[in-house]
Design an enzyme around this catalytic site. Structure first.
Site, PDB file in Angstrom:
ATOM      1  N   GLY A  50     -18.314   7.950  -2.397  1.00 58.30           N
ATOM      2  CA  GLY A  50     -17.207   7.914  -3.350  1.00 58.30           C
ATOM      3  C   GLY A  50     -17.441   6.798  -4.360  1.00 58.30           C
ATOM      4  O   GLY A  50     -18.550   6.290  -4.515  1.00 58.30           O
ATOM      5  N   ASN A  51     -16.360   6.422  -5.031  1.00 57.63           N
ATOM      6  CA  ASN A  51     -16.468   5.441  -6.117  1.00 57.63           C
ATOM      7  C   ASN A  51     -17.053   4.108  -5.635  1.00 57.63           C
ATOM      8  O   ASN A  51     -17.938   3.537  -6.277  1.00 57.63           O
ATOM      9  CB  ASN A  51     -15.090   5.233  -6.745  1.00 57.63           C
ATOM     10  CG  ASN A  51     -15.147   4.316  -7.937  1.00 57.63           C
ATOM     11  OD1 ASN A  51     -15.994   4.480  -8.813  1.00 57.63           O
ATOM     12  ND2 ASN A  51     -14.283   3.317  -7.973  1.00 57.63           N
ATOM     13  N   GLY A  95     -20.698   6.838   2.917  1.00 56.68           N
ATOM     14  CA  GLY A  95     -19.768   7.242   1.858  1.00 56.68           C
ATOM     15  C   GLY A  95     -20.516   7.495   0.561  1.00 56.68           C
ATOM     16  O   GLY A  95     -21.629   6.983   0.350  1.00 56.68           O
ATOM     17  N   LYS A 126       0.858  -1.194   0.000  1.00 53.38           N
ATOM     18  CA  LYS A 126       0.000   0.000   0.000  1.00 53.38           C
ATOM     19  C   LYS A 126       0.881   1.227   0.000  1.00 53.38           C
ATOM     20  O   LYS A 126       2.010   1.186   0.498  1.00 53.38           O
ATOM     21  CB  LYS A 126      -0.879   0.017   1.254  1.00 53.38           C
ATOM     22  CG  LYS A 126      -2.125   0.841   1.095  1.00 53.38           C
ATOM     23  CD  LYS A 126      -3.181   0.045   0.358  1.00 53.38           C
ATOM     24  CE  LYS A 126      -4.487   0.769   0.220  1.00 53.38           C
ATOM     25  NZ  LYS A 126      -5.560  -0.169  -0.148  1.00 53.38           N
TER      26      LYS A 126
HETATM   27  N1  GLU Z   1      -7.130   0.143  -3.555  1.00 55.88           N
HETATM   28  C1  GLU Z   1      -7.941  -0.989  -3.764  1.00 55.88           C
HETATM   29  C2  GLU Z   1      -8.034  -1.873  -2.535  1.00 55.88           C
HETATM   30  O1  GLU Z   1      -7.920  -1.418  -1.418  1.00 55.88           O
HETATM   31  C3  GLU Z   1      -7.527  -1.757  -5.010  1.00 55.88           C
HETATM   32  C4  GLU Z   1      -6.097  -2.139  -5.054  1.00 55.88           C
HETATM   33  C5  GLU Z   1      -5.640  -2.618  -6.418  1.00 55.88           C
HETATM   34  O2  GLU Z   1      -6.426  -2.557  -7.352  1.00 55.88           O
HETATM   35  O3  GLU Z   1      -4.501  -3.016  -6.494  1.00 55.88           O
HETATM   36  O4  GLU Z   1      -8.295  -3.027  -2.619  1.00 55.88           O
END
Ligand code: GLU
Length: 429
Positions: free
Chosen positions: A221-222, A219, A107
């Site tokens: 958002g997307n 929320g 992350k």
């Molecule tokens: N950010 C998204 C998650 O928390 C997707 C991560 C990704 O697509 O690699 O799962």
């Protein structure tokens, strides 16, 4: 923040310790998996539009890559902390493992508030982030993606910078790219739709028809918007949604008892993505307190905003009527609140299972980039549905067979797969 002193990494570690006990993992494996393999902290100097220079703090944490290259989004958030990024990287490891895709967990984050930055300044942050980390990420090592307050445009700027440094075209460096530039159709919808694929399966287990059920969502958002869209396509009704208001620096909940109209609310958002309160009131919505989404008398609660939203202080507000909680966000429920939800017998679809649709579609994006052949949207969503449904049933079967809470069952499957990969590679005995 709901719990003062809330630390998401301690929460992720305590969840892990609990499953390590269930699986009786040895000390070496516990130590390896309790902490990230590697982490990077760096400065990103940016020349601002007014001529000044501002230094932003960036992070990338690589929790575990035994099952494949690290995978995980990059968040832009003014309250970002390295412990949040650590926790999220660990949850990515479990997320990729529970849906059984050949990827590890990472992350990233930058402490910044895109609401107060011009597009040019955001581009400089994206390019600066890549310049600091380019040697330690890449298609075969660690693959970033969008997350809170980052989008396809940010991904494309990052890709462009990476390709300039690496000298070539490497579409596999990053996912969540714009469609037509190596992105996958369905990626935008994937996380929210995935949440509702798991809800659909949970409803079947509880013998409930979606059209007889209601939901309240935190929320807008997307993830939240696409979860609502999918739920409405299934025939369900959302009666409450909460949304952050940038101007007032607080959230509000918007309720309509005969069901919110998603397109209507989408058309009422300001340029920060917040719902305009006055327009909403005029359209017959009640504008109520931020936390009110949690106490609605609905069948399904979907926290799809940020971590630490259902805490020991707020959990008692959950109505008797609630049957399912589907965690669209990462880490929305603290361990204390989770224990209460478990005791109450609410069907929990834990974050790293419920919201795994995003990373699953990112994996499909990589597959399509590698083939240089792109599927239609229907095909992507069909494959996504299959992956999410299979993962859901593997977890619910484990929960039934061993009388485990759904979160514990998902952890048992995921941690076991990762521990096995570490053992097979000879990292631990
Ligand atoms: N950010 C998204 C998650 O928390 C997707 C991560 C990704 O697509 O690699 O799962």
């Amino acid at each position: 923040m709901k719990d003062s002193g809330f630390n998401p990494f301690e929460m992720a570690q305590s969840q892990f310790d609990n499953v390590a006990d269930i699986l009786d993992l040895n000390d070496g494996t516990r130590e390896l998996l309790r902490n990230p393999m590697r982490e990077y902290h760096f400065n990103i100097p940016v020349k601002m539009d007014d001529g000044s220079t501002k230094v932003f703090r960036g992070f990338r944490v690589q929790h575990n890559d035994a099952r494949g290259p690290g995978k995980g989004g990059i968040r832009f958030h003014p309250q970002e902390t390295v412990d949040t990024v650590r926790a999220l990287s660990m949850w990515m490891t479990w997320k990729c493992a529970v849906v059984d895709i050949p990827l590890g967990g990472s992350k990233g984050g930058v402490i910044c508030d895109p609401h107060n930055l011009s597009a040019r300044e955001q581009e400089q942050i994206c390019r600066g982030w890549v310049r600091q980390i380019a040697r330690d990420v890449g298609p075969f090592a660690d693959v970033p993606a969008p997350d809170v307050m980052t989008n396809a445009q940010h991904m494309l700027w990052m890709l462009d910078e990476f390709e300039a440094i690496a000298g070539g075209r490497f579409p596999g460096f990053i996912t969540g790219k714009p469609v037509g530039m190596g992105g996958s159709l369905g990626r935008k919808e994937a996380t929210g739709y995935g949440v509702m694929y798991t809800v659909r399966e949970a409803l079947k287990e509880l013998d409930l028809a979606p059209e007889d059920t209601t939901a309240s969502v935190q929320g807008f958002g997307n993830v939240a918007q696409h979860a609502i869209e999918a739920f409405h396509l299934m025939g369900g009704k959302t009666i409450c949604v909460s949304c952050w208001d940038q101007q007032d620096q607080t959230a509000y909940s918007f309720r309509k008892n005969d069901g919110i109209d998603l397109d209507e609310l989408r058309n009422m958002t300001d340029h920060f993505g917040g719902i305009d309160k006055e327009k909403a009131k005029a359209a017959g919505y009640e504008v109520i307190h931020a936390d009110d989404w949690l106490k609605q008398e609905v069948d399904i609660l979907v926290p799809a905003a940020l971590e630490n939203q259902i805490s020991k202080e707020t959990v008692s507000r959950i109505s008797e009527k609630v049957k399912i909680i589907a965690e669209g966000a990462n880490g929305p429920t603290t361990p204390e609140a989770d224990a209460v939800i478990k005791d109450r017998g609410i069907f929990m679809i834990p974050d790293f299972l419920a919201n795994a649709g995003g990373v699953t579609c990112s994996y499909f994006e990589q597959v399509q980039c590698n083939m240089n052949y792109f599927w239609g949207k229907e095909e992507v969503l069909e494959k996504l549905d299959m992956k999410m449904t299979d993962a859901f049933h593997a977890v619910s079967e484990m929960a039934r067979k061993y009388k485990l809470y759904m979160r514990d069952a998902a952890y048992v499957i995921a941690v076991n797969r990762v521990a096995e990969a570490c053992r097979d590679r000879g990292w631990v005995s």
